[in-house]
Design a protein around this motif. Structure first.
Motif, mmCIF file in Angstrom:
data_model
loop_
_atom_site.group_PDB
_atom_site.id
_atom_site.type_symbol
_atom_site.label_atom_id
_atom_site.label_comp_id
_atom_site.label_asym_id
_atom_site.label_seq_id
_atom_site.Cartn_x
_atom_site.Cartn_y
_atom_site.Cartn_z
ATOM 1 N N ALA A 11 58.007 -0.855 4.861
ATOM 2 C CA ALA A 11 58.673 0.307 4.296
ATOM 3 C C ALA A 11 58.822 1.391 5.356
ATOM 4 N N ALA A 12 60.033 1.921 5.463
ATOM 5 C CA ALA A 12 60.320 2.989 6.409
ATOM 6 C C ALA A 12 60.291 4.331 5.692
ATOM 7 N N SER A 13 59.799 5.343 6.380
ATOM 8 C CA SER A 13 59.772 6.682 5.820
ATOM 9 C C SER A 13 60.049 7.688 6.921
ATOM 10 N N THR A 68 70.488 -3.189 10.726
ATOM 11 C CA THR A 68 69.790 -4.470 10.703
ATOM 12 C C THR A 68 68.289 -4.289 10.525
ATOM 13 N N MET A 69 67.723 -5.145 9.652
ATOM 14 C CA MET A 69 66.280 -5.153 9.401
ATOM 15 C C MET A 69 65.776 -6.559 9.726
ATOM 16 N N CYS A 109 57.798 -5.915 11.729
ATOM 17 C CA CYS A 109 59.158 -5.633 11.302
ATOM 18 C C CYS A 109 59.836 -4.756 12.347
ATOM 19 N N ASN A 110 61.136 -4.853 12.389
ATOM 20 C CA ASN A 110 61.957 -4.013 13.258
ATOM 21 C C ASN A 110 63.187 -3.593 12.474
ATOM 22 N N GLY A 141 66.028 1.108 17.324
ATOM 23 C CA GLY A 141 65.159 0.203 16.585
ATOM 24 C C GLY A 141 63.740 0.729 16.541
ATOM 25 N N TYR A 142 63.113 0.596 15.391
ATOM 26 C CA TYR A 142 61.726 1.024 15.206
ATOM 27 C C TYR A 142 60.877 -0.181 14.812
ATOM 28 N N TRP A 143 59.641 -0.209 15.327
ATOM 29 C CA TRP A 143 58.722 -1.304 15.056
ATOM 30 C C TRP A 143 57.625 -0.868 14.093
#
Length: 119
Positions: A23-25, A33-34, A95-96, A107-109
């Motif tokens: 989950a991203a916040s 893209t996920m 996840c990225n 992109g975030y990890w």
């Protein structure tokens, strides 16, 4: 500031199943893209699955037919359903997610969640 929080890892017997969540916040203005990657001890991080902004999915050959990636855009969450797990699936799973923030797209990890497949 953006955070990706993963959950769902653990110990499972061969043939079992697990469902990972990421989950991203934060101040997020767009999602593209996920994806999911994994890294076993002594090995490089490898691609597992992705779901594009348009909803197309791609899988590594090693997991095709066993793993399923899905998403809930409203919840900013990506999932990985893993079935028929094998000992060789043991790894840290990351996840990225491609996110647009005030700084633009990047992109975030996630921090990683351990999956161990063993009897």
């Amino acid at each position: 500031q953006v955070h990706l929080v993963e959950s769902g890892g653990g110990l499972v017997q061969p043939g079992g199943s697990l469902r990972l969540s990421c989950a991203a916040s934060g101040s997020i203005f767009g999602i593209n893209t996920m994806g999911w990657y994994r890294q076993a001890p002594g090995k490089q991080r490898e691609f597992i699955a992705e779901i594009t902004g348009g909803g197309s999915t791609n899988y590594a050959d090693s997991v095709k037919g066993r793993f399923t990636i899905s998403r809930d855009i409203a919840k900013k969450t990506v999932y990985l359903q893993m079935n028929s797990l094998k000992p060789e699936d043991t790894a840290a799973y990351y996840c990225n997610i491609d996110l647009r923030t005030g700084s633009g797209w990047r992109g975030y990890w996630g921090q990683g969640t351990q999956v161990t497949v063993s009897s």
